[in-house]
Enzyme design. Structure first.
Site, PDB file in Angstrom:
ATOM      1  N   ILE A 115     157.808  35.967 -45.957  1.00 57.34           N
ATOM      2  CA  ILE A 115     158.504  36.309 -47.198  1.00 57.34           C
ATOM      3  C   ILE A 115     160.013  36.069 -47.077  1.00 57.34           C
ATOM      4  O   ILE A 115     160.693  35.869 -48.084  1.00 57.34           O
ATOM      5  CB  ILE A 115     158.189  37.777 -47.588  1.00 57.34           C
ATOM      6  CG1 ILE A 115     158.352  37.989 -49.075  1.00 57.34           C
ATOM      7  CG2 ILE A 115     158.998  38.777 -46.798  1.00 57.34           C
ATOM      8  CD1 ILE A 115     157.680  39.260 -49.589  1.00 57.34           C
ATOM      9  N   ASN A 141     156.820  38.189 -31.315  1.00 52.23           N
ATOM     10  CA  ASN A 141     157.638  39.348 -30.958  1.00 52.23           C
ATOM     11  C   ASN A 141     156.691  40.495 -30.619  1.00 52.23           C
ATOM     12  O   ASN A 141     155.764  40.776 -31.390  1.00 52.23           O
ATOM     13  CB  ASN A 141     158.543  39.738 -32.128  1.00 52.23           C
ATOM     14  CG  ASN A 141     159.549  38.650 -32.465  1.00 52.23           C
ATOM     15  OD1 ASN A 141     160.054  37.976 -31.572  1.00 52.23           O
ATOM     16  ND2 ASN A 141     159.823  38.455 -33.736  1.00 52.23           N
ATOM     17  N   HIS A 190     151.125  39.167 -34.912  1.00 45.09           N
ATOM     18  CA  HIS A 190     151.373  37.956 -35.707  1.00 45.09           C
ATOM     19  C   HIS A 190     152.114  36.936 -34.865  1.00 45.09           C
ATOM     20  O   HIS A 190     152.931  37.281 -34.019  1.00 45.09           O
ATOM     21  CB  HIS A 190     152.160  38.277 -36.976  1.00 45.09           C
ATOM     22  CG  HIS A 190     153.396  39.086 -36.757  1.00 45.09           C
ATOM     23  ND1 HIS A 190     153.365  40.449 -36.533  1.00 45.09           N
ATOM     24  CD2 HIS A 190     154.696  38.734 -36.712  1.00 45.09           C
ATOM     25  CE1 HIS A 190     154.599  40.891 -36.363  1.00 45.09           C
ATOM     26  NE2 HIS A 190     155.428  39.865 -36.462  1.00 45.09           N
TER      27      HIS A 190
HETATM   28  P1  AMP Z   1     158.440  40.701 -36.576  1.00 40.97           P
HETATM   29  O1  AMP Z   1     159.889  41.078 -36.471  1.00 40.97           O
HETATM   30  O2  AMP Z   1     158.028  39.687 -35.546  1.00 40.97           O
HETATM   31  O3  AMP Z   1     157.535  41.901 -36.620  1.00 40.97           O
HETATM   32  O4  AMP Z   1     158.305  39.906 -37.952  1.00 40.97           O
HETATM   33  C1  AMP Z   1     157.805  40.432 -39.131  1.00 40.97           C
HETATM   34  C2  AMP Z   1     157.901  39.339 -40.171  1.00 40.97           C
HETATM   35  O5  AMP Z   1     157.112  39.701 -41.282  1.00 40.97           O
HETATM   36  C3  AMP Z   1     159.329  39.073 -40.689  1.00 40.97           C
HETATM   37  O6  AMP Z   1     159.668  37.709 -40.461  1.00 40.97           O
HETATM   38  C4  AMP Z   1     159.206  39.386 -42.180  1.00 40.97           C
HETATM   39  O7  AMP Z   1     159.996  38.536 -42.982  1.00 40.97           O
HETATM   40  C5  AMP Z   1     157.727  39.192 -42.435  1.00 40.97           C
HETATM   41  N1  AMP Z   1     157.178  39.910 -43.576  1.00 40.97           N
HETATM   42  C6  AMP Z   1     157.330  41.225 -43.872  1.00 40.97           C
HETATM   43  N2  AMP Z   1     156.655  41.539 -44.993  1.00 40.97           N
HETATM   44  C7  AMP Z   1     156.048  40.397 -45.409  1.00 40.97           C
HETATM   45  C8  AMP Z   1     155.206  40.077 -46.522  1.00 40.97           C
HETATM   46  N3  AMP Z   1     154.845  40.984 -47.429  1.00 40.97           N
HETATM   47  N4  AMP Z   1     154.771  38.794 -46.638  1.00 40.97           N
HETATM   48  C9  AMP Z   1     155.137  37.853 -45.727  1.00 40.97           C
HETATM   49  N5  AMP Z   1     155.927  38.113 -44.665  1.00 40.97           N
HETATM   50  C10 AMP Z   1     156.387  39.360 -44.507  1.00 40.97           C
END
Ligand code: AMP
Length: 121
Positions: free
Chosen positions: A34, A91, A104
């Site tokens: 996002i 991460n 993820h």
């Molecule tokens: P992390 O810091 O590795 O946990 O990354 C979490 C990622 O999830 C970040 O890059 C956010 O931009 C992404 N994110 C959070 N909410 C959403 C959402 N609803 N749809 C897509 N990506 C998301």
């Protein structure tokens, strides 16, 4: 730590909030981040309840691990990074700056991604 069923990716998997899906199969969902940090920024998640790479690596079934690994190449082709390359980042935990507690893999590409890590001063 118990898996938090209210995390944002669990909600996406339950269809409670929308996502921009790139690929889906029995075990894996891939969707666009996002807040993209590169021209291509896709997240791959397992459908199973694993809070981190550590958890997935230790506990996922062989079928889940194979499906997830195969999906990386599939998603890369769909995103157009299979030829030009990309960076895959998982991460993990506090030191890894993981924000969403559902495993993820970030797939970043479509341009030069820069140096590998930046440590705080
Ligand atoms: P992390 O810091 O590795 O946990 O990354 C979490 C990622 O999830 C970040 O890059 C956010 O931009 C992404 N994110 C959070 N909410 C959403 C959402 N609803 N749809 C897509 N990506 C998301």
């Amino acid at each position: 730590m118990a898996y938090d069923t209210n995390n944002i990716f669990a909600k996406i998997l339950r269809g409670e909030i929308p996502n921009d899906t790139v690929y889906e199969d029995e075990h894996v969902l891939a969707f666009r981040d996002i807040r993209p940090q590169a021209r291509v920024h896709v997240l791959l998640i397992p459908k199973g309840a694993y809070e981190s790479l550590e958890d997935f690596s230790a506990k996922a079934s062989e079928a889940e691990i194979v499906a997830f690994t195969r999906a990386i190449a599939t998603v890369s082709k769909l995103a157009g990074t299979d030829v030009t390359g990309y960076r895959a980042i998982a991460n993990t935990g506090a030191d890894g700056h993981q924000e969403v507690p559902h495993f993820h893999l970030h797939l970043l590409g479509g341009q030069r991604i820069g140096r590998m890590v930046s440590l705080p001063e």
